[in-house]
Design an enzyme around this catalytic site. Sequence first.
Site, short mmCIF file in Angstrom:
data_model
loop_
_atom_site.label_atom_id
_atom_site.label_comp_id
_atom_site.label_asym_id
_atom_site.label_seq_id
_atom_site.Cartn_x
_atom_site.Cartn_y
_atom_site.Cartn_z
N LYS A 32 0.82 -1.22 0.00
CA LYS A 32 0.00 0.00 0.00
C LYS A 32 0.85 1.26 0.00
O LYS A 32 0.39 2.33 -0.40
CB LYS A 32 -0.93 -0.01 1.21
CG LYS A 32 -2.03 -1.05 1.13
CD LYS A 32 -3.17 -0.59 0.24
CE LYS A 32 -4.37 -1.52 0.35
NZ LYS A 32 -5.46 -1.12 -0.55
N SER A 65 -9.33 0.31 7.12
CA SER A 65 -9.25 -0.44 8.37
C SER A 65 -7.86 -1.01 8.56
O SER A 65 -7.63 -1.77 9.46
CB SER A 65 -10.26 -1.57 8.35
OG SER A 65 -10.02 -2.39 7.23
#
Lengths: 330, 330
Positions: B60, B85
Amino acid sequence: MDGPSTAPLPLTRASVQQAHRAIATLVHRTPLLSSTSLSHDAGYTLLFKAENCNKSGSFKIRGATYSVACLTDHERRRGVVTQSSGNHAAALALVARDLDIPAHIVSPRTAPAAKLAAVRAYGGNLTLCDPSIESREAALADVQRRTGACYVPPSDAVNTMLGQGTVFLEVEEQAREGGWGKLGAIIAPVGGAGLLGGIAVAARGTGVRVFGAEPAGADDCVRGLAEGRRITDFKPETIADGLLTPVGEHNWPVVQQDVEKVMTVTDEEILDAQRLLWQRLKTVVEPSGAVAFALARSAKFRELRVEGPVCVVLSGGNVDLDVPPPWVKA
Amino acid sequence: MDGPSTAPLPLTRASVQQAHRAIATLVHRTPLLSSTSLSHDAGYTLLFKAENCNKSGSFKIRGATYSVACLTDHERRRGVVTQSSGNHAAALALVARDLDIPAHIVSPRTAPAAKLAAVRAYGGNLTLCDPSIESREAALADVQRRTGACYVPPSDAVNTMLGQGTVFLEVEEQAREGGWGKLGAIIAPVGGAGLLGGIAVAARGTGVRVFGAEPAGADDCVRGLAEGRRITDFKPETIADGLLTPVGEHNWPVVQQDVEKVMTVTDEEILDAQRLLWQRLKTVVEPSGAVAFALARSAKFRELRVEGPVCVVLSGGNVDLDVPPPWVKA
């Protein structure tokens, strides 16, 4: 005990280089890892030689591969035998499997289950004995008598040291390739001192400072250096199950002569280091494999004021993953 | 929501290459690992792209870094905001910290504790909300209104896809450097499909086959491809907590057009794969990070008869190490 008949090489950097040429295609060139956050916390650039990712899960594959490569064809055909409670046993079983020769392994019943399972998975013939030295030696002698197999010691032999020392040559190359430049220091864990001794031989003349890290509960090397004699009569008590043996007879003079300093770390420091390596470096090391990093993080190591990157050897990664990690409270 | 004002690049291999030039010095070039034993068991050469070792512990960081790099100075100064999350939240918080700009993170209370702890450790301003989509969007809108921060989506945006696609360019280079030659296929896990979509764009024209692996308990992509429509109304139930979101709107046409096939794996297969990666590759992956490998080991993947090495992307490694691993029975 019957050792290999070929004369071992002398203990020089050149002989480690020769060992490296012999085994380079047979073992992994393991990654040299870095971590911005762990380096930041330590206050200097840390590099991690991931020998936990080598074949059989530890650096032991190097010494075992080189020792077996130095046997004559005739010796090799008779098979190999060793006594070990862990990583050397698995490494030798794997080397033997790849050469299609028998490997006989004498291990104490008390050895970690995961390590015995690896020996069996590699097709080693396992003989379990009581955990005493006498029981182990008797079992070993018996296996040798029955099979004529050649003894390949876990750490106390010149060829073993030369094989383990190849770690240093790779780190040198990889630090250069990775743009890290010249190493300031390297830290290896100390059990029998085959790894530390081999690294110290390979580092001769390079200017790289060589340090050993020993569990406080098996500090025969640190005490022995202080007393000027090799200590063999002690009861180790540490979580680092790969570092229980006394420094080997062949390795001792090298440690005395070529290692700048050996220092201890507590089991608590080892566990903290192990957890950090799993968490931040995402790499599975066993307690023994975290000992060098535990020292690198300590205040006493910082006082040595190393200039340049510090490489720690993550020596092994064989843990029982079917139980919680040792830092998790039940 | 307020997106970046600079026009996104087109979705071509060249635009992924441009993204790679922009972020190459800001993210890790993660190792490409191999394993003789895992390759042997699978029946073909397996390569593992260790994005679990990237900064913040997942791929990410690539999309977050590139998205923020594409903001104007003015936008950047106002800070960034996202809802996530897990891994995207930590990645964005880290990117913002390194640029010394504020990061506002909206997370459901139910997010994994280890991932929320990472956001806090990187200095992110955490707003916890209820786990419903409405609650999340309300909290996000509120933070935007208060701060003027720029929204950086977790996966559903062109720049995010381009950033994640840089994984493929590195794998190509590393496979060549490592002497593995031309890849036969690459497998990426599918949540929002930013990673899979980016890889598929980067792989255009290379002849490398691109596959997606999805948890059976969050199989919106597989079902959506069968029905010819993007599915957004489903209740995911899987251990792979990083793959719960539906395929993003921007990513969907790429998945339809450029991905050869997406297949599911069960939670049991994911756990087996995760354990094997820890044990044999000595690398800590989270369940989502093991999903591609779980597919690579399956009989249905073998039926595709890929020629050449198969690369699986280990997408993340953020697990709570203070509890036993999920395969350990209490």
